[in-house]
Design an enzyme around this catalytic site. Structure first.
Site, PDB file in Angstrom:
ATOM      1  N   LYS A 111     -35.768 -15.870  37.394  1.00 34.71           N
ATOM      2  CA  LYS A 111     -37.114 -16.324  37.737  1.00 34.71           C
ATOM      3  C   LYS A 111     -37.227 -16.666  39.213  1.00 34.71           C
ATOM      4  O   LYS A 111     -38.259 -16.415  39.833  1.00 34.71           O
ATOM      5  CB  LYS A 111     -37.493 -17.560  36.902  1.00 34.71           C
ATOM      6  CG  LYS A 111     -37.871 -17.246  35.473  1.00 34.71           C
ATOM      7  CD  LYS A 111     -38.640 -18.398  34.855  1.00 34.71           C
ATOM      8  CE  LYS A 111     -38.932 -18.154  33.389  1.00 34.71           C
ATOM      9  NZ  LYS A 111     -39.678 -19.253  32.776  1.00 34.71           N
ATOM     10  N   LYS A 194     -37.322  -7.067  30.179  1.00 33.77           N
ATOM     11  CA  LYS A 194     -37.828  -7.589  28.902  1.00 33.77           C
ATOM     12  C   LYS A 194     -39.348  -7.735  28.954  1.00 33.77           C
ATOM     13  O   LYS A 194     -39.928  -7.955  30.024  1.00 33.77           O
ATOM     14  CB  LYS A 194     -37.122  -8.895  28.507  1.00 33.77           C
ATOM     15  CG  LYS A 194     -37.511 -10.106  29.276  1.00 33.77           C
ATOM     16  CD  LYS A 194     -36.912 -11.378  28.659  1.00 33.77           C
ATOM     17  CE  LYS A 194     -37.368 -12.540  29.536  1.00 33.77           C
ATOM     18  NZ  LYS A 194     -36.933 -13.837  29.129  1.00 33.77           N
ATOM     19  N   LYS A 197     -44.629 -12.465  29.499  1.00 33.40           N
ATOM     20  CA  LYS A 197     -45.998 -12.897  29.782  1.00 33.40           C
ATOM     21  C   LYS A 197     -46.291 -12.797  31.264  1.00 33.40           C
ATOM     22  O   LYS A 197     -47.441 -12.674  31.672  1.00 33.40           O
ATOM     23  CB  LYS A 197     -46.180 -14.356  29.377  1.00 33.40           C
ATOM     24  CG  LYS A 197     -46.126 -14.627  27.904  1.00 33.40           C
ATOM     25  CD  LYS A 197     -46.416 -16.113  27.657  1.00 33.40           C
ATOM     26  CE  LYS A 197     -45.988 -16.532  26.282  1.00 33.40           C
ATOM     27  NZ  LYS A 197     -45.036 -17.652  26.313  1.00 33.40           N
TER      28      LYS A 197
HETATM   29  P1  AMP Z   1     -41.484 -17.931  26.016  1.00 36.12           P
HETATM   30  O1  AMP Z   1     -42.649 -17.015  25.986  1.00 36.12           O
HETATM   31  O2  AMP Z   1     -40.582 -17.670  27.172  1.00 36.12           O
HETATM   32  O3  AMP Z   1     -41.839 -19.354  25.855  1.00 36.12           O
HETATM   33  O4  AMP Z   1     -40.616 -17.562  24.739  1.00 36.12           O
HETATM   34  C1  AMP Z   1     -40.903 -18.025  23.431  1.00 36.12           C
HETATM   35  C2  AMP Z   1     -39.941 -17.411  22.442  1.00 36.12           C
HETATM   36  O5  AMP Z   1     -40.080 -15.985  22.425  1.00 36.12           O
HETATM   37  C3  AMP Z   1     -38.459 -17.680  22.756  1.00 36.12           C
HETATM   38  O6  AMP Z   1     -37.764 -17.881  21.544  1.00 36.12           O
HETATM   39  C4  AMP Z   1     -38.003 -16.405  23.411  1.00 36.12           C
HETATM   40  O7  AMP Z   1     -36.623 -16.170  23.247  1.00 36.12           O
HETATM   41  C5  AMP Z   1     -38.822 -15.364  22.663  1.00 36.12           C
HETATM   42  N1  AMP Z   1     -39.041 -14.182  23.503  1.00 36.12           N
HETATM   43  C6  AMP Z   1     -39.686 -14.145  24.704  1.00 36.12           C
HETATM   44  N2  AMP Z   1     -39.727 -12.891  25.208  1.00 36.12           N
HETATM   45  C7  AMP Z   1     -39.085 -12.107  24.289  1.00 36.12           C
HETATM   46  C8  AMP Z   1     -38.783 -10.707  24.228  1.00 36.12           C
HETATM   47  N3  AMP Z   1     -39.165  -9.858  25.192  1.00 36.12           N
HETATM   48  N4  AMP Z   1     -38.107 -10.255  23.136  1.00 36.12           N
HETATM   49  C9  AMP Z   1     -37.725 -11.099  22.146  1.00 36.12           C
HETATM   50  N5  AMP Z   1     -37.963 -12.428  22.148  1.00 36.12           N
HETATM   51  C10 AMP Z   1     -38.633 -12.930  23.205  1.00 36.12           C
END
Ligand code: AMP
Ligand code: TRP
Length: 331
Positions: A111, A194, A197
């Protein structure tokens, strides 16, 4: 019954990676666990968030979780900043955790990139707050995508060091629950990155509010190569975009990648992409519709979160008070 805790940042619209990597598994775990699900707004502000957008995103995120099947009567759904115990335990953990441990965190490196000096101190200590989120409730099982594995290991190191430093067996060890399929959903534009958002291109991700036409258009435009699909999964090793789409098809259909290839080997991407888009829509469109319906009644959403925060506080307060006593704070 084991206690589950997990969090998601309300920093944008959740996407298919969030759904397959995390949210879908949260819904299932509700059957045989006591679950606490948290919209981690304090984590979100480790990078700049416009205040009005943060409020809007938090409500939308709550609506999507409810629409996806989170049950706020039997389990707990709330936003992190509403329960002050997280911040109190996070401060203690900032003092238990070591700089050397934080320096190894790959998510911070990703990041912050080259411009490390100019990022917030919050982004750096983000994993300490995440450890506090979980241990505020002494939760033992944490469903997350693969990108959070390292943070869970750090949380275990912090728990263990706290116990050693203060000569107690206070915090439990935590187990990450990472799904066997779709633990790392990749960008539709670049199979080596990956799905995220924060990717500037909305074409790179399927958002949980996309309608069937948008899903179909994004999947049709998804990057692929010119080879037909192989007959064995080994044939996908050097083809990240093809591997990602096959993985998505498998995950959304609850079958293995090999079973997908048994059906589609030798075919080009046209028909395969249409079938994939169709399957994604069948799951996502009802969630998107229900989200829109829930967003029409913001008072109801605010009420759900307020009640969730009260219940979360009732669990957190005695645990964090005890941790503060162990540290030597006058109580
Ligand atoms: P975040 O959007 O970073 O708060 O992530 C929320 C949840 O979604 C966490 O458990 C992450 O590990 C999962 N996550 C985020 N991006 C991915 C992705 N590209 N593939 C699989 N899991 C994801
Ligand atoms: N760091 C997680 C992410 O970005 C979100 C999160 C915050 C979390 N606190 C948590 C996940 C506690 C699991 C448990 O994906």
């Amino acid at each position: 019954m084991q206690r589950v805790f997990s969090g998601i940042q309300p920093s944008g619209i959740p996407h298919l990676g969030n759904y397959l990597g995390a949210i879908r598994n949260w819904v299932t775990l509700q059957q045989d666990h006591e679950c606490i699900f948290c919209l981690v707004d304090m984590h979100a502000i480790t990078v700049w968030q416009d205040p009005a957008e943060l409020r809007e995103n938090t409500l939308r995120q709550a609506a999507i979780l409810l629409a996806a099947g989170i049950n706020p009567e039997q389990h707990v759904l709330f936003n992190q900043s509403a329960v002050t115990a997280h911040a109190r335990l996070a401060w203690i953990f900032n003092c238990v955790s070591r700089l050397g441990w934080l320096n190894r965190m790959t998510q911070f490196k990703d990041k912050a990139g080259k411009n490390r000096e100019n990022h917030s101190a919050g982004l750096y200590v983000y994993p300490n707050l995440m450890a506090a989120d979980i241990l505020t409730y002494k939760a033992t099982r944490v469903p997350v995508g693969d990108d959070q594995r390292q943070h869970i290991e750090l949380a275990n190191d912090i728990a263990q060091k706290f116990n050693n430093d203060y000569g107690v067996e206070f915090f439990p060890q935590i187990e990450a629950i990472i799904p066997p399929a779709a633990a790392r959903v990749m960008s539709l534009r670049d199979g080596t990155k990956k799905m995220s958002k924060s990717d500037p291109s909305a074409q790179s991700r399927i958002e949980m509010t996309d309608d069937a036409d948008t899903i179909s258009q994004k999947i049709r435009r998804a990057k692929t190569d010119s080879e037909p699909l192989p007959s064995e999964t080994e044939g996908l090793t050097e083809r990240p975009e093809a591997r990602n789409l096959v993985g998505l098809y498998a995950a959304i259909s609850n079958i293995t990648a090999q079973e997908v290839l048994n059906e589609y080997n030798g075919s080009g991407f046209g028909a395969f992409k249409d079938a994939l888009a169709e399957r994604l829509s069948v799951t996502i469109s009802p969630i998107a519709d229900e989200t829109r319906r829930l967003l029409d009644n913001q008072d109801h959403l605010l009420n759900v979160l307020r009640k969730g925060a009260e219940r979360a506080s009732a669990i957190a307060e005695p645990i964090v008070s005890e941790a503060e006593k162990l540290v030597g704070f006058l109580k």
